[in-house]
Design a protein around this motif. Structure first.
Motif, mmCIF file in Angstrom:
data_model
loop_
_atom_site.group_PDB
_atom_site.id
_atom_site.type_symbol
_atom_site.label_atom_id
_atom_site.label_comp_id
_atom_site.label_asym_id
_atom_site.label_seq_id
_atom_site.Cartn_x
_atom_site.Cartn_y
_atom_site.Cartn_z
ATOM 1 N N HIS A 77 0.868 -1.193 0.000
ATOM 2 C CA HIS A 77 0.000 0.000 0.000
ATOM 3 C C HIS A 77 0.896 1.232 0.000
ATOM 4 O O HIS A 77 2.117 1.110 0.142
ATOM 5 C CB HIS A 77 -0.989 -0.003 1.174
ATOM 6 N N SER A 106 0.733 3.523 2.215
ATOM 7 C CA SER A 106 0.842 4.036 3.593
ATOM 8 C C SER A 106 2.276 4.177 4.121
ATOM 9 O O SER A 106 2.519 5.074 4.938
ATOM 10 C CB SER A 106 -0.013 3.189 4.541
ATOM 11 N N GLN A 113 3.596 7.614 4.430
ATOM 12 C CA GLN A 113 3.273 8.403 5.640
ATOM 13 C C GLN A 113 4.490 8.440 6.566
ATOM 14 O O GLN A 113 4.897 9.499 7.034
ATOM 15 C CB GLN A 113 2.127 7.758 6.433
ATOM 16 N N ARG A 156 0.485 -6.737 -4.703
ATOM 17 C CA ARG A 156 -0.050 -7.782 -3.812
ATOM 18 C C ARG A 156 -0.069 -9.117 -4.538
ATOM 19 O O ARG A 156 -0.192 -9.157 -5.765
ATOM 20 C CB ARG A 156 -1.468 -7.426 -3.330
ATOM 21 N N GLN A 213 -2.410 3.313 -5.869
ATOM 22 C CA GLN A 213 -3.178 3.961 -4.808
ATOM 23 C C GLN A 213 -2.735 5.406 -4.694
ATOM 24 O O GLN A 213 -1.667 5.779 -5.182
ATOM 25 C CB GLN A 213 -2.891 3.294 -3.446
ATOM 26 N N PHE A 245 -8.642 -0.139 10.674
ATOM 27 C CA PHE A 245 -7.272 -0.214 10.146
ATOM 28 C C PHE A 245 -6.350 -0.093 11.348
ATOM 29 O O PHE A 245 -6.630 0.708 12.255
ATOM 30 C CB PHE A 245 -6.972 0.927 9.157
ATOM 31 N N THR A 302 -4.943 3.655 11.954
ATOM 32 C CA THR A 302 -5.808 4.796 12.263
ATOM 33 C C THR A 302 -6.781 4.398 13.374
ATOM 34 O O THR A 302 -7.176 3.245 13.486
ATOM 35 C CB THR A 302 -6.602 5.250 11.013
ATOM 36 N N GLY A 308 -10.144 3.849 2.327
ATOM 37 C CA GLY A 308 -10.089 3.840 3.776
ATOM 38 C C GLY A 308 -9.500 5.140 4.310
ATOM 39 O O GLY A 308 -8.812 5.859 3.595
ATOM 40 N N ALA A 340 -5.359 10.368 7.911
ATOM 41 C CA ALA A 340 -4.801 9.784 6.684
ATOM 42 C C ALA A 340 -5.936 9.136 5.906
ATOM 43 O O ALA A 340 -6.973 8.781 6.479
ATOM 44 C CB ALA A 340 -3.742 8.744 7.027
ATOM 45 N N PHE A 341 -5.722 9.024 4.597
ATOM 46 C CA PHE A 341 -6.701 8.306 3.768
ATOM 47 C C PHE A 341 -5.957 7.648 2.621
ATOM 48 O O PHE A 341 -4.802 8.019 2.323
ATOM 49 C CB PHE A 341 -7.799 9.249 3.237
ATOM 50 N N GLY A 342 -6.583 6.656 2.010
ATOM 51 C CA GLY A 342 -5.943 6.003 0.865
ATOM 52 C C GLY A 342 -6.987 5.298 0.027
ATOM 53 O O GLY A 342 -7.945 4.739 0.574
HETATM 54 N N1 PHE Z 1 -3.549 1.486 3.339
HETATM 55 C C1 PHE Z 1 -4.966 1.146 3.371
HETATM 56 C C2 PHE Z 1 -5.206 0.047 2.311
HETATM 57 O O1 PHE Z 1 -4.373 -0.181 1.486
HETATM 58 C C3 PHE Z 1 -5.829 2.330 3.071
HETATM 59 C C4 PHE Z 1 -5.772 3.391 4.137
HETATM 60 C C5 PHE Z 1 -4.886 4.441 4.048
HETATM 61 C C6 PHE Z 1 -6.609 3.334 5.258
HETATM 62 C C7 PHE Z 1 -4.835 5.408 5.052
HETATM 63 C C8 PHE Z 1 -6.585 4.291 6.240
HETATM 64 C C9 PHE Z 1 -5.681 5.306 6.126
HETATM 65 O O2 PHE Z 1 -6.233 -0.600 2.324
#
Ligand code: PHE
Length: 338
Positions: free
Chosen positions: A180, A182, A185, A206, A220, A260, A263, A283, A306-308
């Motif tokens: 991912h 993330s 971050q 993946r 992403q 998650f 978070t 998410g 955070a979001f993704g």
């Molecule tokens: N990294 C998570 C995923 O791949 C997405 C996500 C990012 C969720 C940041 C919350 C915060 O599913």
């Protein structure tokens, strides 16, 4: 020469006939065959030559010359026809072997960016317009950045949810193709002092078998905001602003509780289309204090969200693509539609 043998009497007429047939021959192989028949042992030249013995002695020299001339006339006729045909046979060969290089392209046209790249750039533009900067991280990532620092220690069940592809490097399981975006971050927190407002689009990997909705390599975009007194309301407001800026003012968003490890609280965010239907996009959540600490940031002083979400998935939803594999087979009939 009424007393001449038959083969001598008819020689001239035979030669005239052979010359006519040779002049009409359709290809050089036919000319060569006609010529060798005419000059061969069953042909009129040989017949006439054999007959010379029967001719009166004082005429033999003349008749001999006549036979020789006949032979030369046939050879000359054959050569003339061969020369004539050689030019047109070469032209025909060239025409036949000509390659039509215009076949695939048809009408020349100007290309364009791949639809994924277009979506990627539109997302960057939208977030830059909202005050974010673009950050990057490596595809080959340490297991610490991809998991541990994101509050997913070894043995944590969330590791199994990511079907990871490991790289044979260092200690077994210590290097992974990032599952991912993330980990960007963590890399950003470790290299930039807060406040932080970044988005990080990029490729992720993946261990998935490709099907109509999955690819083992996909894309992403991650978002991270770290500032003073940042909470869930800021997250919801940012997701809503993004939704309207990217999709249009007829669209709206909602958050649904989820889990998650990185978070707390965590949510799934959905976008509602003008027709009322919902798209599940990605998410998000408030950054877990353990993640801030791993990034060298004091959770007493700073907080963030955070979001993704998946860019390929966004593309499928936006254009109603039934099979995401179509986006990567480079079929111009598919790509031309964007
Ligand atoms: N990294 C998570 C995923 O791949 C997405 C996500 C990012 C969720 C940041 C919350 C915060 O599913």
């Amino acid at each position: 020469m009424s007393d001449s043998p038959q083969a001598i009497v008819t020689l001239n007429a035979s030669v005239v006939g052979i010359e006519a047939v040779i002049a009409e021959a359709s290809d050089t192989a036919a000319v060569t065959e006609l010529e060798s028949n005419a000059l061969g042992k069953n042909g009129p030249i040989m017949a006439a030559r054999k007959a010379i013995g029967e001719v009166a002695a004082e005429q033999r020299k003349d008749v001999g010359k006549q036979v020789q001339d006949a032979k030369v006339r046939i050879e000359a006729a054959a050569q003339a026809r061969r020369d004539e045909l050689a030019g047109s046979e070469r032209a025909a060969l060239l025409a036949e072997e000509r390659m039509d290089l215009t076949e695939v392209l048809g009408t020349p046209s100007v290309g364009h960016l791949h639809p994924l790249t277009q979506a990627w750039e539109e997302l960057e533009d939208t977030f830059i317009g909202m005050g974010f900067r673009v950050a990057e991280g490596p595809h080959v990532e340490s297991d610490w950045h991809n998991f541990d620092a994101l509050n997913i220690p070894k043995g944590h069940p969330a590791r199994d949810a990511f079907d990871s592809l490991y790289v044979n490097n260092g200690e077994e399981g210590s290097t992974v193709l990032r599952t991912h975006t993330s980990p960007v971050q963590i890399r950003t927190m470790l290299t930039q002092a807060p406040p932080i407002h970044i988005v990080a689009p990029g490729r992720v990997f993946r261990r998935d078998t490709a099907d109509s909705t999955h690819l083992p390599v996909f894309h992403q975009i991650e978002g991270l905001v770290i500032d003073k007194n940042i909470g869930l309301a800021d997250l919801a407001g940012t997701i809503e602003s993004f939704t309207q800026a990217f999709f249009g003012s007829g669209f709206t968003s909602r958050l649904r509780p989820n889990y998650f490890p990185f978070t707390e609280p965590s949510a799934e965010f959905d976008v509602q289309r003008p027709d009322g239907s919902w798209l599940e996009l990605g998410g998000c959540g408030v950054v877990h204090p353990n993640v801030l600490r791993a990034g060298g940031i004091d959770p007493e002083e700073w907080s963030g969200f955070a979001f993704g979400f998946g860019i390929d998935r966004l593309l499928s939803l936006k254009h109603g693509i039934d099979d995401i594999r179509d986006a990567y087979t480079n079929d111009i009939r598919f790509l031309q539609q964007f």
